[in-house]
Every structure is written in structure tokens, then in C-alpha cells.
Write a protein that holds these residues in place. Structure first.
Motif, PDB file in Angstrom:
ATOM      1  N   PHE A  10      44.460  34.193  39.410  1.00 43.15           N
ATOM      2  CA  PHE A  10      43.667  34.197  40.640  1.00 43.15           C
ATOM      3  C   PHE A  10      42.216  33.776  40.373  1.00 43.15           C
ATOM      4  CE2 PHE A  10      46.962  37.440  41.897  1.00 43.15           C
ATOM      5  CZ  PHE A  10      47.615  36.612  42.792  1.00 43.15           C
ATOM      6  N   GLY A  17      39.121  36.597  37.170  1.00 42.14           N
ATOM      7  CA  GLY A  17      40.466  36.927  37.633  1.00 42.14           C
ATOM      8  C   GLY A  17      41.042  38.135  36.920  1.00 42.14           C
ATOM      9  N   HIS A  75      50.362  39.568  40.378  1.00 39.63           N
ATOM     10  CA  HIS A  75      49.711  38.663  39.432  1.00 39.63           C
ATOM     11  C   HIS A  75      50.586  38.351  38.221  1.00 39.63           C
ATOM     12  CE1 HIS A  75      48.077  41.492  36.320  1.00 39.63           C
ATOM     13  NE2 HIS A  75      47.666  40.416  35.688  1.00 39.63           N
ATOM     14  N   GLY A 211      47.932  40.897  43.480  1.00 37.37           N
ATOM     15  CA  GLY A 211      48.731  40.064  44.364  1.00 37.37           C
ATOM     16  C   GLY A 211      49.610  40.854  45.309  1.00 37.37           C
ATOM     17  N   SER A 247      37.726  37.081  41.731  1.00 32.63           N
ATOM     18  CA  SER A 247      39.075  36.565  41.946  1.00 32.63           C
ATOM     19  C   SER A 247      39.201  36.089  43.380  1.00 32.63           C
ATOM     20  CB  SER A 247      40.120  37.666  41.687  1.00 32.63           C
ATOM     21  OG  SER A 247      39.931  38.253  40.419  1.00 32.63           O
ATOM     22  N   LEU A 249      42.339  35.196  46.100  1.00 27.33           N
ATOM     23  CA  LEU A 249      43.764  35.227  46.417  1.00 27.33           C
ATOM     24  C   LEU A 249      43.964  34.613  47.792  1.00 27.33           C
ATOM     25  CD1 LEU A 249      42.794  38.083  44.944  1.00 27.33           C
ATOM     26  CD2 LEU A 249      45.228  38.578  45.062  1.00 27.33           C
ATOM     27  N   GLY A 267      47.561  31.587  44.057  1.00 27.65           N
ATOM     28  CA  GLY A 267      46.280  31.470  43.378  1.00 27.65           C
ATOM     29  C   GLY A 267      46.395  30.606  42.143  1.00 27.65           C
TER      30      GLY A 267
END
Length: 280
Positions: A10, A17, A75, A211, A247, A249, A267
Motif C-alpha cells: 500500500f 506502507g 495486505h 486491507g 499508506s 489504500l 494498492g
């Protein structure tokens, strides 16, 4: 020795990230050994791509935090799919990932991957006061036009809507776990299609990018009437700035009759390191 890659997920630059370790050729490892490897890395999650046991899947993924295995996570799914595409394990385009939660569609290209979540689920509505207190905030910090509560699309999270300046000021208290349903408590400010969030895990600690929480966020936003009109809604989620790991997303929510019917999160991914680790 086991080969591994470390990725930042991301983000479009290294050392931002959410960190992810992907450990290869782990078919012979026991659950205990996978857990030991994840504990050694100490990242929020470590991923182990394996041959699928479902003929409909292209690969299987097991995901471990330093203390337990997760049935699903965002993620690790994004990072592992991108890595398999970049190393020739998967062709660019759509693929099917198998986890303990079942089958999920991923789409990957040279720079990024996108993951489709489970069927959207809306849980209980909750009193925002105790949730705000669990983050060291006041009732006056709570955004008054959306109710706190639980939503998920693979993993459940508790959402607390707050005013924009309150997200950065949140500091979790020791009793946070007593007030949280699901994986963690998400403080969220949502303005003009963009969300600033922080996710505090029920087991302790904060994620720089989550995520599965972005997937659940789309479900929660739709249920609270914060996405106007039916169709596809694109939401940019910012996270991790307070941890100095910014980050981004990208969440897509499809709504019908004001209800989320499909959510996806995507991402970019950046490789950071490659090496070997001993077999526990």
C-alpha cells in the motif's frame, strides 16, 4: 534454509506502507514452525504461499501474526499476489486465492494488486462514548451523523466515526480490547470520498495499513448512508501517517439500494529485501 521476500504494501516507495514477509517453499513446515517464523519477523503478518487444495484456486495462502494464524487478511493477500505475479508464479490479470475463509479474486499487474472481499456483513451498532474513551477521546470528538458499530467483508472491525482532528489525537488505553468487536478498533474521518483512518488491534498495537479494514470500511460507510446513490464508489483511504509509514489504500464499493453488495481493495507494492531464514 527458506527463501523470503520483504515487501512494503500500500505504498509506492520503500520504507512506507505495511511491511510483509513472504516465505517460500514452506510446504513441509508445521503450524508451529510457521508460527515461529512469523514471530521471528515480528511484522503484523507473515505470508506463506502454498499449492492449493481447491482445484478452483491458483494458490493457497496461510497468514500468521506473531501470535496466531489469521483466516484472511488484506495486505498479505495484496503483497503475495503481486509478488507471485512479479516472479512468474502467476500471470498478470485475475487469479483465485485460497485461504481458510475460502476463495477470493485477486487482480494483479506490474505495480499493484486488488483483492475482492467476502460478502459484506453489518454487525451491531455500538455506543460511541466508551469507544471514544478507549482511544483517549471525548464524546465531543465523535462525528454525530453516523453511528459507531461493526462491519466486515472477511474480518470484522469496530468503527468509530470521529472529527478530522481527532484521528491523529487518538491514543489507545489499556482496556481497549474490552470495547472492541472483531480484529480492531478503527477511528475514521470521512470527507468527500476520502477517509483518514487508524486501526488499533484488539491484541495490541497499531497497523500502518489494513486491507481487511478498508474492505469493512466500505460496508460500514454504505450502511451509515455516507455513500450517496447506487453504483460504484471509489474511496481513497489514508493510514499510517502517525506511524511514519504513510499508506494509500484504494477501496471500491458497489451499492444497490444503499446496501454494499461488493467491496474490493487495492494498492501498490514495493520490494524491499530478499534473503534466507533458518527452518525452525
Amino acid at each position: 534454509m527458506l527463501n523470503y521476500d520483504v515487501l512494503d504494501v500500500f505504498t509506492d516507495r520503500p520504507f512506507a506502507g505495511n511491511q510483509l514477509a513472504v516465505v517460500h517453499n514452506a510446504e513441509e513446515l508445521s503450524d508451529r514452525q510457521m508460527q515461529a517464523v512469523a514471530q521471528e519477523f515480528g511484522y503484523s503478518e507473515t505470508a506463506f504461499p502454498l499449492p492449493p487444495t481447491d482445484p478452483a484456486a491458483d494458490y493457497r495462502l496461510r497468514i500468521f501474526t506473531p501470535i496466531t494464524e489469521l483466516p484472511f487478511a488484506g495486505h498479505p493477500s495484496i503483497g503475495t499476489a503481486w509478488l507471485l505475479g512479479s516472479t512468474g508464479g502467476l500471470p498478470h490479470g485475475p487469479a483465485t486465492q485460497q485461504t481458510a475463509r475460502g476463495l477470493h479474486r485477486v487482480v494483479l499487474d506490474a505495480e499493484r494488486a486488488t483483492l475482492t472481499g467476502d460478502a459484506p456483513v453489518v454487525g451491531d451498532y455500538l455506543d460511541a462514548g466508551p469507544l471514544a474513551g478507549a482511544l483517549g477521546l471525548f464524546r465531543s470528538d465523535v462525528y454525530p451523523h453516523a453511528e459507531a458499530g461493526v462491519a466486515g467483508a472477511g474480518l470484522d472491525f469496530t468503527f468509530l466515526p470521529v472529527r478530522a482532528d481527532a484521528v491523529t489525537r487518538a491514543v489507545p488505553r489499556a482496556d481497549l480490547a474490552e470495547h472492541v468487536v472483531g480484529r480492531g478498533l478503527v477511528a475514521v474521518s470521512f470527507v468527500d470520498g476520502a477517509a483518514h483512518v487508524r486501526m488499533f488491534r484488539r491484541t495490541g498495537g497499531e497497523d500502518p495499513a489494513t486491507g481487511s479494514a478498508a474492505l469493512a470500511l466500505g460496508v460500514w460507510l454504505a450502511d451509515r448512508g455516507l455513500l450517496h446513490g447506487d453504483g460504484e464508489h471509489n474511496i481513497t483511504v489514508r493510514q499510517g501517517e502517525e506511524l511514519r509509514r504513510p499508506s494509500t489504500l484504494d477501496c471500491t464499493v458497489t451499492t444497490v439500494g444503499g446496501v454494499a453488495t461488493h467491496v474490493a481493495v487495492g494498492g501498490r507494492v514495493v520490494p524491499v529485501a530478499h534473503g534466507q531464514i533458518r527452518v525452525p
